[in-house]
Design an enzyme around this catalytic site. Sequence first.
Site, mmCIF file in Angstrom:
data_model
loop_
_atom_site.group_PDB
_atom_site.id
_atom_site.type_symbol
_atom_site.label_atom_id
_atom_site.label_comp_id
_atom_site.label_asym_id
_atom_site.label_seq_id
_atom_site.Cartn_x
_atom_site.Cartn_y
_atom_site.Cartn_z
ATOM 1 C CD GLU A 110 -60.085 72.845 26.004
ATOM 2 O OE1 GLU A 110 -59.603 73.574 24.870
ATOM 3 O OE2 GLU A 110 -61.187 73.330 26.602
ATOM 4 C CD GLU A 144 -65.696 73.626 26.801
ATOM 5 O OE1 GLU A 144 -66.065 72.864 26.035
ATOM 6 O OE2 GLU A 144 -64.774 73.359 27.369
HETATM 7 N N1 COA Z 1 -55.974 76.401 35.957
HETATM 8 C C1 COA Z 1 -55.404 76.595 37.427
HETATM 9 N N2 COA Z 1 -54.714 77.676 37.679
HETATM 10 C C2 COA Z 1 -54.592 78.443 36.457
HETATM 11 C C3 COA Z 1 -55.226 78.204 35.305
HETATM 12 C C4 COA Z 1 -55.862 77.036 35.193
HETATM 13 N N3 COA Z 1 -56.476 76.989 33.847
HETATM 14 N N4 COA Z 1 -54.811 79.261 34.406
HETATM 15 C C5 COA Z 1 -53.977 80.166 35.235
HETATM 16 N N5 COA Z 1 -53.847 79.745 36.398
HETATM 17 C C6 COA Z 1 -53.162 80.211 37.633
HETATM 18 C C7 COA Z 1 -51.813 79.982 37.700
HETATM 19 O O1 COA Z 1 -50.957 78.853 37.895
HETATM 20 C C8 COA Z 1 -51.005 81.095 38.253
HETATM 21 O O2 COA Z 1 -51.273 80.675 39.753
HETATM 22 P P1 COA Z 1 -50.276 80.934 40.901
HETATM 23 O O3 COA Z 1 -49.774 82.427 40.849
HETATM 24 O O4 COA Z 1 -50.515 80.407 42.183
HETATM 25 O O5 COA Z 1 -48.801 80.237 40.136
HETATM 26 C C9 COA Z 1 -52.254 82.111 38.125
HETATM 27 O O6 COA Z 1 -53.394 81.559 37.742
HETATM 28 C C10 COA Z 1 -51.637 83.351 37.145
HETATM 29 O O7 COA Z 1 -51.449 82.455 36.124
HETATM 30 P P2 COA Z 1 -50.248 83.074 35.305
HETATM 31 O O8 COA Z 1 -49.881 81.617 34.473
HETATM 32 O O9 COA Z 1 -49.086 83.336 36.456
HETATM 33 O O10 COA Z 1 -50.409 84.002 34.344
HETATM 34 P P3 COA Z 1 -49.706 84.488 32.893
HETATM 35 O O11 COA Z 1 -50.205 85.813 32.595
HETATM 36 O O12 COA Z 1 -48.404 84.291 33.048
HETATM 37 O O13 COA Z 1 -50.344 83.132 31.835
HETATM 38 C C11 COA Z 1 -51.982 82.062 31.139
HETATM 39 C C12 COA Z 1 -51.845 83.189 31.773
HETATM 40 C C13 COA Z 1 -53.652 81.800 31.084
HETATM 41 C C14 COA Z 1 -51.606 82.052 29.435
HETATM 42 C C15 COA Z 1 -51.550 80.819 31.911
HETATM 43 O O14 COA Z 1 -51.992 80.826 32.987
HETATM 44 C C16 COA Z 1 -52.025 79.293 31.119
HETATM 45 O O15 COA Z 1 -51.755 78.893 30.158
HETATM 46 N N6 COA Z 1 -52.961 78.803 31.845
HETATM 47 C C17 COA Z 1 -53.686 77.568 31.586
HETATM 48 C C18 COA Z 1 -54.844 77.723 30.421
HETATM 49 C C19 COA Z 1 -55.168 76.509 30.011
HETATM 50 O O16 COA Z 1 -54.613 75.587 29.677
HETATM 51 N N7 COA Z 1 -56.782 76.357 30.294
HETATM 52 C C20 COA Z 1 -57.367 75.352 29.601
HETATM 53 C C21 COA Z 1 -57.464 74.282 30.539
HETATM 54 S S1 COA Z 1 -58.161 72.959 29.693
#
Ligand code: COA
Length: 245
Positions: A131, A111
């Site tokens: 979302e 966004e």
């Molecule tokens: N909000 C808060 N923290 C987030 C985040 C988010 N949207 N996306 C990633 N992080 C954090 C993770 O919790 C992790 O923190 P930690 O190391 O303290 O545990 C760090 O960022 C790295 O993320 P990680 O999940 O370990 O990396 P990955 O490469 O395995 O996966 C994603 C990457 C983006 C696929 C996964 O982090 C994810 O699905 N994030 C949420 C995405 C999401 O739903 N965003 C929209 C919200 S409306």
Amino acid sequence: MSAVVATERRGDVCIIWLKRPEKLNALSSAVERALDEAISSADVTHSGAVVIAGEGRAFSAGADVSEFADRDPEAIARYYRETGGIYERVAGLTQPTLAAVHGYCLGGGLELALATDLRIADETAVLGFPEVALGILPSSGGTVRATRLVGPAKAKELILLGGRIDAAQALVAGLVTEVVAAGGALERAVELAQALAELPRLAVSVAKQAIDAVPESSREAALVIERLAYGLLAQTDAAREKGGG
Ligand code: COA
């Protein structure tokens, strides 16, 4: 300004860095507040073009999911009055804006990118709206901007199904404007920003605003805006010097 966002001037271009790489630049309220401060800073207001980029391995993995708890209606209304307004304020910047996208660009990160004028993605970019699967919907302008950019059917595919797409698919859909080799998004975005900053500033700004007004206006009103804008620009020194006036 908070350390989670920083500005960097490169000539007439200002880069706004998202600097929360350990959380994939998740857009917490603190990041949104810092972004707000950044766009009001002299670095941005005195620039000819703005590039938003993410430090580390992602542009942004979206809204900070750890802040989703305890959001009663009052708190949500307050959010939109306060830091949640940043996406519209980015969209309202009068100078041209670009997003340099690499790695994850999800949810609120997408966004934010959609609130800029041009999106340059590198081949590592992964875009999507997670979302709906979380029981919510993109609510920082995402449904509006995605629908306008890619049309309702594609917007529904992206938002309802919530699948992730790569840079090439995003280019075909019209979600990004250009795809470059891995690691090249920032350099290309800055290059385009520099070219934009060298153009007559008022013409670029007025043309941007006239285009932004089109979907909000009737055809007749949009044509009046276009003609009035021409009337204004044609009288500028830049137009006279460059042969447009
Ligand atoms: N909000 C808060 N923290 C987030 C985040 C988010 N949207 N996306 C990633 N992080 C954090 C993770 O919790 C992790 O923190 P930690 O190391 O303290 O545990 C760090 O960022 C790295 O993320 P990680 O999940 O370990 O990396 P990955 O490469 O395995 O996966 C994603 C990457 C983006 C696929 C996964 O982090 C994810 O699905 N994030 C949420 C995405 C999401 O739903 N965003 C929209 C919200 S409306």
